[in-house]
Scaffold this active site. Sequence first.
Site, short mmCIF file in Angstrom:
data_model
loop_
_atom_site.label_atom_id
_atom_site.label_comp_id
_atom_site.label_asym_id
_atom_site.label_seq_id
_atom_site.Cartn_x
_atom_site.Cartn_y
_atom_site.Cartn_z
N GLU A 192 -2.01 34.93 -7.97
CA GLU A 192 -3.07 34.01 -7.96
C GLU A 192 -2.96 32.63 -8.88
O GLU A 192 -3.67 32.23 -9.92
CB GLU A 192 -4.69 34.43 -8.72
CG GLU A 192 -4.93 35.67 -7.81
CD GLU A 192 -6.20 36.38 -8.26
OE1 GLU A 192 -6.83 35.90 -9.50
OE2 GLU A 192 -6.67 37.13 -7.47
N ASN A 234 1.54 36.87 -4.37
CA ASN A 234 0.21 37.45 -4.21
C ASN A 234 -0.99 36.66 -4.50
O ASN A 234 -1.23 35.99 -5.50
CB ASN A 234 0.07 38.51 -4.88
CG ASN A 234 -1.09 39.74 -4.13
OD1 ASN A 234 -1.01 39.90 -3.07
ND2 ASN A 234 -1.79 40.09 -5.11
N GLU A 299 -4.70 43.68 -0.47
CA GLU A 299 -6.04 44.42 -0.84
C GLU A 299 -7.05 44.22 0.17
O GLU A 299 -8.00 43.82 -0.27
CB GLU A 299 -5.96 43.45 -2.08
CG GLU A 299 -4.97 43.25 -3.02
CD GLU A 299 -5.28 42.39 -4.35
OE1 GLU A 299 -6.46 42.33 -4.40
OE2 GLU A 299 -4.47 42.06 -5.21
C1 XIL Z 1 -9.72 44.38 -9.64
C2 XIL Z 1 -9.85 45.76 -9.60
O1 XIL Z 1 -10.08 46.17 -8.19
C3 XIL Z 1 -11.07 45.84 -10.64
O2 XIL Z 1 -11.19 47.41 -10.85
C4 XIL Z 1 -10.85 45.12 -11.79
O3 XIL Z 1 -12.33 45.40 -12.69
C5 XIL Z 1 -10.63 43.77 -11.39
O4 XIL Z 1 -9.69 43.78 -10.60
N1 XIL Z 1 -7.43 40.60 -7.00
C6 XIL Z 1 -6.65 41.35 -7.61
C7 XIL Z 1 -6.91 42.43 -8.09
O5 XIL Z 1 -5.40 40.79 -7.48
O6 XIL Z 1 -5.96 42.80 -9.24
C8 XIL Z 1 -8.38 42.73 -8.40
O7 XIL Z 1 -8.50 44.11 -8.92
C9 XIL Z 1 -9.32 42.32 -7.26
C10 XIL Z 1 -8.88 40.77 -6.83
#
Ligand code: XIL
Length: 397
Positions: A192, A234, A299
């Site tokens: 990000e 990512n 994701e």
């Molecule tokens: C999220 C997790 O799923 C949660 O449990 C945590 O509270 C916050 O992070 N993008 C990402 C992930 O790259 O690391 C994030 O994961 C969701 C958004």
Amino acid sequence: MLTISAHTLPTKLALTLIICTTLIACGGSGGSNAPQSSSSSSSSSSSSSSSSSSSSSSTGGSVVGLYELADFPIGIAVSAGNESRSFLDLEEKQTTITQHFSQLTAGNIMKMSYLHPAENTYAYGEADTMINWGNTNGLSVHAHTLIWHSDYQVPNWMSSYTGNWETMLNTHVSEIVGHFAGKVVSWDVVNEAFENTVIGYRNSIFYQKLGADYIENAFSAARAADADVELYYNDFNLVSETTKLNHVLAMVDDFQDRAIPIDGIGFQMHIQIDYPSIESIRSAFKAVVDRGLKVKITELDIPINNPYNANATVYTSLTEEAATRQRQRYFAVVEAYLAEVPAAQRGGLTIWGLWDGDSWLATDNDPGWPLLFTGPANGPYEPKPAFYGVYDALSAP
Ligand code: XIL
């Protein structure tokens, strides 16, 4: 499409077949090897589901695991370590994971603050345990993530660090990648770093300290620490925000011009059921494919309600209609992935959580129902129509 995954170890196949004698997703004796949908109105996207699975299933019509339908990793994000509902504490989770998935990603415990809690302290125990479990059970690990701006993920000691940031971050990356060398197959090196703005670079603490250099430094340090691990950039909204995607592509072009190592782009794909369009998703994949990089869906989750669309139907439960739309959406995403990304460039597909109650998107007001399985909390977990959307797309000839 039906090739056995590289991660399909003989022991895992045997385990799958044993499990398949008892679980719902293992199909019946009715002639088709594909699982039967629990949704009666879902036939529109399932026409190809039965034919192609027969060649790899055993006698008796056992249904193969999702990962056996793919020639790339099928991943699952998990809670582990001290997190609540760690899959290591719940046998039913382990059962479903080994049945359907060939790759693990830690939902949290391999982020910066977990692995590097103090400047000279690295905490590898929980991640090692998770990875050992994966590797013992035939699952590879995609590691997430070395550098992420998110406030609670930047360790406190790092936020207030006053020394040489370039050296400090290089050490962070090379120590961690070095520790996990040979145990994980890929890393989200930077997470990000871009925004959908003219400037593009997110004004994170890393950017404030080092400018854009921190990104390439991280990739170079990761490569130096492990010559073989795959290195991903990512991000989210790359399939919907063209300006942001173009910033990432410009970075890729620049890296390739200057021989900065990068193997692929991770598309988070926390998408909506009705947005963005499949055409937009396809063209984003294609842009990365055209640069010779791998495309990894890192994701994926698709809630049934889109809070950003004022005209959308609001579902207060997982109705048959909502479940069918969700199934079709999952099908379309996987179909787009297969169509646009040549086999050699498929980094894999990871679902961001096992069952709906585990999802990071669930709130008290809206559980979201974004994943492939339903509860009860301690299992056994049942595949939803969404599962069959993925299954059918992977099974298509
Ligand atoms: C999220 C997790 O799923 C949660 O449990 C945590 O509270 C916050 O992070 N993008 C990402 C992930 O790259 O690391 C994030 O994961 C969701 C958004």
